[in-house]
Scaffold this motif. Sequence first.
Motif, mmCIF file in Angstrom:
data_model
loop_
_atom_site.group_PDB
_atom_site.id
_atom_site.type_symbol
_atom_site.label_atom_id
_atom_site.label_comp_id
_atom_site.label_asym_id
_atom_site.label_seq_id
_atom_site.Cartn_x
_atom_site.Cartn_y
_atom_site.Cartn_z
ATOM 1 N N GLN A 78 0.898 0.902 -7.400
ATOM 2 C CA GLN A 78 1.381 1.736 -8.507
ATOM 3 C C GLN A 78 1.895 3.076 -8.000
ATOM 4 O O GLN A 78 1.225 3.762 -7.215
ATOM 5 N N VAL A 79 3.071 3.442 -8.462
ATOM 6 C CA VAL A 79 3.642 4.760 -8.186
ATOM 7 C C VAL A 79 3.778 5.490 -9.513
ATOM 8 O O VAL A 79 4.403 4.978 -10.451
ATOM 9 N N THR A 80 3.171 6.669 -9.587
ATOM 10 C CA THR A 80 3.256 7.479 -10.797
ATOM 11 C C THR A 80 3.831 8.835 -10.433
ATOM 12 O O THR A 80 3.288 9.532 -9.568
ATOM 13 N N MET B 204 10.648 6.690 -0.124
ATOM 14 C CA MET B 204 11.137 7.223 -1.391
ATOM 15 C C MET B 204 11.116 8.747 -1.341
ATOM 16 O O MET B 204 10.075 9.347 -1.053
ATOM 17 N N THR B 205 12.230 9.363 -1.634
ATOM 18 C CA THR B 205 12.327 10.817 -1.706
ATOM 19 C C THR B 205 12.958 11.206 -3.035
ATOM 20 O O THR B 205 13.518 10.361 -3.744
ATOM 21 N N GLY B 206 12.868 12.475 -3.366
ATOM 22 C CA GLY B 206 13.449 12.956 -4.623
ATOM 23 C C GLY B 206 12.961 12.175 -5.821
ATOM 24 O O GLY B 206 13.733 11.853 -6.721
ATOM 25 N N LEU B 207 11.663 11.896 -5.861
ATOM 26 C CA LEU B 207 11.131 11.028 -6.914
ATOM 27 C C LEU B 207 11.284 11.668 -8.291
ATOM 28 O O LEU B 207 11.143 12.893 -8.461
ATOM 29 N N SER C 13 0.849 -1.184 0.000
ATOM 30 C CA SER C 13 0.000 0.000 0.000
ATOM 31 C C SER C 13 0.889 1.239 0.000
ATOM 32 O O SER C 13 2.096 1.140 0.215
ATOM 33 N N GLY C 14 0.259 2.397 -0.259
ATOM 34 C CA GLY C 14 0.990 3.650 -0.180
ATOM 35 C C GLY C 14 1.352 4.280 -1.505
ATOM 36 O O GLY C 14 1.895 5.387 -1.540
ATOM 37 N N GLY C 15 1.074 3.590 -2.596
ATOM 38 C CA GLY C 15 1.378 4.166 -3.895
ATOM 39 C C GLY C 15 0.426 5.299 -4.235
ATOM 40 O O GLY C 15 -0.534 5.570 -3.522
ATOM 41 N N GLY C 16 0.713 5.972 -5.348
ATOM 42 C CA GLY C 16 -0.148 7.059 -5.784
ATOM 43 C C GLY C 16 0.539 7.947 -6.794
ATOM 44 O O GLY C 16 1.602 7.593 -7.327
ATOM 45 N N LEU C 17 -0.070 9.088 -7.028
ATOM 46 C CA LEU C 17 0.455 10.070 -7.973
ATOM 47 C C LEU C 17 1.201 11.151 -7.197
ATOM 48 O O LEU C 17 0.659 11.715 -6.221
ATOM 49 N N VAL C 18 2.411 11.436 -7.609
ATOM 50 C CA VAL C 18 3.220 12.436 -6.908
ATOM 51 C C VAL C 18 4.001 13.239 -7.942
ATOM 52 O O VAL C 18 4.342 12.731 -9.019
ATOM 53 N N GLN C 19 4.270 14.487 -7.619
ATOM 54 C CA GLN C 19 5.033 15.332 -8.534
ATOM 55 C C GLN C 19 6.528 15.028 -8.425
ATOM 56 O O GLN C 19 6.999 14.542 -7.378
ATOM 57 N N PRO C 20 7.275 15.309 -9.475
ATOM 58 C CA PRO C 20 8.740 15.138 -9.402
ATOM 59 C C PRO C 20 9.324 15.883 -8.210
ATOM 60 O O PRO C 20 8.918 17.017 -7.931
ATOM 61 N N GLY C 21 10.231 15.228 -7.520
ATOM 62 C CA GLY C 21 10.816 15.811 -6.320
ATOM 63 C C GLY C 21 10.068 15.456 -5.053
ATOM 64 O O GLY C 21 10.556 15.716 -3.947
#
Length: 126
Positions: free
Chosen positions: A121-123, A82-85, A6-14
């Motif tokens: 899913q991580v986007t 996860m950081t600095g994605l 769990s914990g995935g999702g849509l995130v902006q770069p960085g």
Amino acid sequence: VQLVESGGGLVQPGGSLRLSCAASGFTFASEGGSWVRERPGEEPERVAAVDVTGQYVDYAESVKGRFAIVRDNAKNILYLEMTGLKVEDTALYSCTRGLGAADIIDGIRYWQFDARGRGTQVTVSS
């Protein structure tokens, strides 16, 4: 054996995310674990692994310094912080029982694991 991510999702770069993997059906504290990601059309890539003690960790070059794998043996949970994605981190992330084993054929690493969850899913996109 059950591994539920769990914990995935849509995130902006960085941006940052923390993935969780709830393990059951085996003695979690007695085995290593890892996180694997898979992009469409590509072989799964092991991005992070941790041994039984939690002291030995290994990361793919592409995520070193940005991702951290942590285990909580009391709760039977494996985390991936996860950081600095980056956009290229977009993938389906799943956790595994054990550290896995890999064959290298023509420079491509093919991983096999005792068990693997369905993934989250991580986007990463602006």
